[in-house]
Structures are given as structure tokens and as C-alpha cells.
Design an enzyme around this catalytic site. Structure first.
Site, PDB file in Angstrom:
ATOM      1  N   HIS A 150       0.865  -1.211  -0.059  1.00  0.00           N
ATOM      2  CA  HIS A 150      -0.030  -0.140   0.048  1.00  0.00           C
ATOM      3  C   HIS A 150       0.835   1.343   0.138  1.00  0.00           C
ATOM      4  O   HIS A 150       1.968   1.323   0.528  1.00  0.00           O
ATOM      5  CB  HIS A 150      -0.768   0.003   1.067  1.00  0.00           C
ATOM      6  CG  HIS A 150      -2.150  -0.835   1.180  1.00  0.00           C
ATOM      7  ND1 HIS A 150      -2.917  -0.820   0.042  1.00  0.00           N
ATOM      8  CD2 HIS A 150      -2.860  -1.671   2.128  1.00  0.00           C
ATOM      9  CE1 HIS A 150      -4.001  -1.737   0.112  1.00  0.00           C
ATOM     10  NE2 HIS A 150      -3.913  -2.240   1.348  1.00  0.00           N
ATOM     11  N   CYS A 224      -0.323   1.971  -5.280  1.00  0.00           N
ATOM     12  CA  CYS A 224      -1.395   3.145  -5.781  1.00  0.00           C
ATOM     13  C   CYS A 224      -0.710   4.616  -6.025  1.00  0.00           C
ATOM     14  O   CYS A 224       0.198   4.905  -4.954  1.00  0.00           O
ATOM     15  CB  CYS A 224      -2.516   3.051  -5.017  1.00  0.00           C
ATOM     16  SG  CYS A 224      -3.582   1.758  -4.921  1.00  0.00           S
TER      17      CYS A 224
END
Length: 267
Positions: A150, A224
Site C-alpha cells: 500500500h 497506488c
């Protein structure tokens, strides 16, 4: 009377509506910054907990579970909130660990990528706890090692893109920074030379090619894209893909002290 007279003019209505809109946007942005900071603090605590756990070689796996979830961004719920991080970490299921991955601060990387356990797959539980694998045949130092983690962006409480794979937001691949994997016995060194930002929704083929289109011995890091400082887009469409070739394999005990320090879990 004065208020009624003010409201009767078009410019009066425009000023009031503009003020209300500014207050609304300011409140929304303020809450977004608060929420992002709260999430980042929880992620920071989780990272520190993983750094404090000592390696148990007997628990490392060599044959990943072929039934794992390997798709980053499809088989998980996006960037979790602080509450979701805890929920995912405590959810049922066993984490199968392959090794560790991370890097130190160096030219091209303003912040280090903390040494994180590599777990099989990319489920919510995996990504809330460490780094996940994006293929079922993952082996350290062999083939294309696709890794996902993440990104928690940059927040006022934790600093400029420092958590998870957030440092990839600011990486300068022209400096060819190094990235490391280890199983506690060997250290595999990769030189990162390519960075792409790809919209998964509008260009899925480009994303698939960037992550899976190469079978060379390399590492491919995926996270991301979170370019707006102070906030977190929970379901971003864009992915950062950073890759580079394997350039060295050596015994962990022979690695430079600065490299071994990335993995305090290894006694």
C-alpha cells in the site's frame, strides 16, 4: 432589512453561495487531511511492529499457495482506513511468509522503504500487514518478482511519502537506487531503473504488460498513485510501477552494514 436588501442582489446571492461552498470544501479537505493522518499513524505503528518481529526461518515458505489472491487493486478493498487496517490485520486466515523486502535511504530515494515481510498473495490481510506477491510462482531472486504494498501518500503527521511503498511516489530512477530482498540467509540486490504511472481502468493492457509482460530476473514494485499531499484516495485508478534487474546475490552476513540494517528482523 439590510440583509434582505443584500440578498435581493444577484451578487449578494453569489457571495453567500460562494462562502458556503468555500466552507464546505474547506471542511471536506480538513476532514480528508485528518483521516489520512489517522490512517498513516496506524500504518506507521504496524510497520514498526513488523520491524520488531524477529525472523523465524522455520516459518518461511518456499512453495506459495496457488489459491492465493494475487491481483492488486481487484481482490482487495483499496487503501484502508485506520479502522480497516486493524480489522484486516486481525481477520481470519494464515499469512504465509516468503522473506523480507525493503531498501535504505539513498540517492534517488528521499525516504527508505522499511523492511517488510513478504507474504503470499495480495489479499486485504496481506496488504494491511506487509508486502504481497502478485504471482503464484514467486521465488526470491528468480524470474520477475512482482511485489505490491500500500501507499499512504504524504501526510502532515508522518512526513513526505514515507510509509509502505509511498517513497515510490518521489523516486528518481535516473539515480538507479537499489532495492533488496532477503530470506535471512541471502540478500538479493536489484537496481531500479524504470518508473511508470498507469491508469488501470483506461489502459488495463498497459498495466498487465508492465507488471507481467517480462520474465527476466527482476523486481517489479506496484502501488497506488497518491500524488495529492495530505489526503488519501481510497480507490485510485492509477498505479505506480517501478522495476529493475537483479544485479547481485550474496550471503546476508557478507552484506554491507547499511544494507543489513534494513532488516532488523534478521538476528
Amino acid at each position: 432589512m439590510a440583509l434582505n436588501k443584500f440578498w435581493s442582489h444577484w451578487w449578494g446571492k453569489l457571495l453567500v453561495l460562494g462562502a458556503l461552498l468555500a466552507l464546505g470544501l474547506g471542511g471536506y479537505f480538513g476532514y480528508s487531511v485528518y483521516e489520512a493522518s489517522h490512517t498513516a499513524q496506524e500504518a506507521k505503528l504496524s510497520e514498526q511492529a513488523q520491524l520488531n518481529k524477529k525472523l523465524n526461518p522455520k516459518k518461511l515458505v518456499t512453495q506459495p499457495d496457488p489459491n492465493g489472491q494475487y491481483s492488486y487493486g481487484n481482490d482487495n478493498s483499496g487503501i484502508p482506513t485506520a479502522k480497516q487496517l486493524k480489522t484486516f490485520q486481525q481477520s481470519k486466515g494464515t499469512l504465509s511468509q516468503i522473506g523480507y523486502a525493503g531498501t535504505n535511504k539513498q540517492p534517488g530515494l528521499k525516504a527508505p522503504i522499511s523492511g517488510s515481510p513478504i507474504f503470499v498473495g495480495a489479499s486485504d490481510k496481506v496488504l494491511a500487514t506487509g508486502t504481497g506477491t502478485l504471482s503464484a510462482n514467486f521465488k526470491l531472486g528468480e524470474g520477475n518478482n512482482q511485489l505490491a504494498r500500500h501507499s499512504f501518500g504524504g501526510t502532515p503527521t508522518t512526513g513526505d511519502y514515507v510509509l509502505g511503498f509511498s517513497p515510490l511516489q518521489k523516486i528518481d530512477v535516473s539515480k538507479q537506487p537499489k532495492f533488496y530482498e532477503t530470506d535471512g540467509t541471502k540478500i538479493y540486490t536489484y537496481r531500479l531503473t524504470k518508473r511508470q504511472v498507469i491508469d488501470v481502468k483506461s489502459n488495463p493492457k498497459a498495466y498487465q504488460n508492465a507488471v507481467y509482460g517480462d520474465t527476466a530476473t527482476k523486481v517489479t514494485l506496484v502501488t497506488c498513485d497518491e500524488p495529492i499531499y495530505g489526503t488519501i484516495n481510497r480507490h485510485p485508478d492509477k498505479r505506480i510501477v517501478v522495476s529493475g534487474a537483479l544485479v547481485d546475490t550474496q550471503a546476508f552476513k557478507d552484506a554491507p552494514t547499511s544494507v543489513k540494517a534494513i532488516f532488523p528482523q534478521v538476528a
